[in-house]
Design a protein around this motif. Structure first.
Motif, PDB file in Angstrom:
ATOM      1  N   HIS A  96      11.558  -6.222  -3.279  1.00  0.00           N
ATOM      2  CA  HIS A  96      11.848  -5.125  -3.158  1.00  0.00           C
ATOM      3  C   HIS A  96      11.058  -4.253  -4.195  1.00  0.00           C
ATOM      4  CE1 HIS A  96      14.223  -1.523  -1.655  1.00  0.00           C
ATOM      5  NE2 HIS A  96      14.518  -1.260  -3.062  1.00  0.00           N
ATOM      6  N   ALA A  97      11.066  -4.249  -5.411  1.00  0.00           N
ATOM      7  CA  ALA A  97      10.295  -3.549  -6.440  1.00  0.00           C
ATOM      8  C   ALA A  97       8.812  -3.404  -6.083  1.00  0.00           C
ATOM      9  CB  ALA A  97      10.368  -4.344  -7.742  1.00  0.00           C
ATOM     10  N   ALA A  98       8.089  -4.391  -5.441  1.00  0.00           N
ATOM     11  CA  ALA A  98       6.865  -4.144  -5.178  1.00  0.00           C
ATOM     12  C   ALA A  98       6.558  -3.224  -3.972  1.00  0.00           C
ATOM     13  CB  ALA A  98       6.182  -5.545  -4.829  1.00  0.00           C
ATOM     14  N   ARG A  99       7.345  -3.235  -2.980  1.00  0.00           N
ATOM     15  CA  ARG A  99       7.789  -2.330  -1.791  1.00  0.00           C
ATOM     16  C   ARG A  99       7.850  -0.824  -2.411  1.00  0.00           C
ATOM     17  NH1 ARG A  99      11.444  -5.356   1.871  1.00  0.00           N
ATOM     18  NH2 ARG A  99      11.352  -3.625   3.257  1.00  0.00           N
ATOM     19  N   LEU A 100       8.461  -0.791  -3.077  1.00  0.00           N
ATOM     20  CA  LEU A 100       9.055   0.607  -3.708  1.00  0.00           C
ATOM     21  C   LEU A 100       7.875   1.102  -4.491  1.00  0.00           C
ATOM     22  CD1 LEU A 100      12.632   0.337  -5.222  1.00  0.00           C
ATOM     23  CD2 LEU A 100      11.741   1.530  -2.953  1.00  0.00           C
ATOM     24  N   ALA A 101       7.290   0.251  -5.303  1.00  0.00           N
ATOM     25  CA  ALA A 101       6.047   0.655  -5.944  1.00  0.00           C
ATOM     26  C   ALA A 101       4.750   1.108  -5.103  1.00  0.00           C
ATOM     27  CB  ALA A 101       5.344  -0.374  -7.057  1.00  0.00           C
ATOM     28  N   LEU A 102       4.644   0.342  -4.196  1.00  0.00           N
ATOM     29  CA  LEU A 102       3.271   0.750  -3.262  1.00  0.00           C
ATOM     30  C   LEU A 102       3.889   1.918  -2.368  1.00  0.00           C
ATOM     31  CD1 LEU A 102       0.920  -0.003  -1.844  1.00  0.00           C
ATOM     32  CD2 LEU A 102       2.289  -1.410  -0.029  1.00  0.00           C
ATOM     33  N   HIS A 103       5.090   2.287  -1.872  1.00  0.00           N
ATOM     34  CA  HIS A 103       5.633   3.366  -1.198  1.00  0.00           C
ATOM     35  C   HIS A 103       5.321   4.689  -2.276  1.00  0.00           C
ATOM     36  CE1 HIS A 103       7.764   5.920   1.555  1.00  0.00           C
ATOM     37  NE2 HIS A 103       8.411   6.472   0.660  1.00  0.00           N
ATOM     38  N   ALA A 104       5.714   4.621  -3.482  1.00  0.00           N
ATOM     39  CA  ALA A 104       5.611   5.663  -4.358  1.00  0.00           C
ATOM     40  C   ALA A 104       4.173   6.078  -4.773  1.00  0.00           C
ATOM     41  CB  ALA A 104       6.320   5.284  -5.704  1.00  0.00           C
ATOM     42  N   ALA A 105       3.365   4.922  -4.782  1.00  0.00           N
ATOM     43  CA  ALA A 105       2.002   5.500  -4.888  1.00  0.00           C
ATOM     44  C   ALA A 105       1.038   5.815  -4.075  1.00  0.00           C
ATOM     45  CB  ALA A 105       1.219   3.924  -5.640  1.00  0.00           C
ATOM     46  N   HIS A 106       1.458   5.360  -2.633  1.00  0.00           N
ATOM     47  CA  HIS A 106       0.910   5.887  -1.567  1.00  0.00           C
ATOM     48  C   HIS A 106       1.388   7.339  -1.162  1.00  0.00           C
ATOM     49  CE1 HIS A 106       0.128   6.339   2.675  1.00  0.00           C
ATOM     50  NE2 HIS A 106      -1.180   5.692   2.354  1.00  0.00           N
ATOM     51  N   ALA A 107       2.588   7.745  -1.436  1.00  0.00           N
ATOM     52  CA  ALA A 107       3.274   9.124  -1.566  1.00  0.00           C
ATOM     53  C   ALA A 107       2.448   9.793  -2.394  1.00  0.00           C
ATOM     54  CB  ALA A 107       4.747   8.890  -1.498  1.00  0.00           C
TER      55      ALA A 107
END
Length: 196
Positions: A96-107
């Motif tokens: 979950h942490a990796a998915r959140l990090a990717l989502h935030a960076a992409h946003a």
């Protein structure tokens, strides 16, 4: 050709499959080839040009034509191609942490540049993809718009090349992919575009 419990095997090696795939691509009806090419790069002008220049004598010629057509894309063409690109994502089993990090960076990237982040990951193991994408986004957020526009166009050209290779080297319909050491199963999103 032999079959076992997992299905038929492909007796052709990678070179034979590449030649057969290129022959299928060259012989495909124009609209079929153009649609397959649009999966490689979402620019209508690029796909039309690539389909129009068939037949290609070999894969190197096809890839050279792809590069040339990619260099000729206008900013509008690049924007059209980018509109068809999906945001980078992780498998649903990813932490979950990796998915959140990717989502935030992409946003953050989309907010700054107005389009999805694209990166060609050929040469990187799938287990390293998330690290490469996150590092790429973080590094490229420091770019100005002109620098990032140029790098994005280059990544789009690299992605188109990778997808064309996948398109042309995919096993013929009805055969199993080569699962020898170091090989990966082609993505059905591109590999099944020429069902001839």
């Amino acid at each position: 050709m032999t079959a076992d419990a997992t299905g038929p095997t492909d007796p052709a090696g990678p070179n034979d499959r590449r030649l057969a795939g290129l022959a299928r691509f060259n012989a495909a009806p124009f609209l079929v080839a153009e649609a397959a090419l649009l999966e490689c790069c979402g620019s209508t002008r690029w796909a039309h040009r690539m389909a129009s220049y068939r037949p290609y004598p070999d894969l190197d010629s096809l890839l050279a034509a792809s590069d040339e057509a990619g260099y000729d894309l206008s900013p509008t063409d690049v924007a059209e191609a980018l509109a068809g690109e999906a945001a980078p994502s992780l498998h649903e089993d990813a932490p979950h942490a990796a998915r959140l990090a990717l989502h935030a960076a992409h946003a953050a990237y989309v907010t700054k540049f107005g389009h999805p982040f694209v990166i060609c990951l050929d040469g990187h193991r799938p287990s390293h993809h998330v690290d490469q994408v996150l590092a790429g986004i973080r590094a490229r957020l420091a770019h100005d718009e002109d620098e990032e526009r140029s790098l994005t166009a280059e990544e789009m050209r690299r992605l188109a090349r990778e997808r064309i290779i996948e398109l042309v080297t995919a096993p013929s319909p009805g055969t199993a992919p080569d699962t020898g050491a170091g090989s990966e199963t082609p993505s059905p999103s591109v590999a099944d575009r020429l069902p001839l």
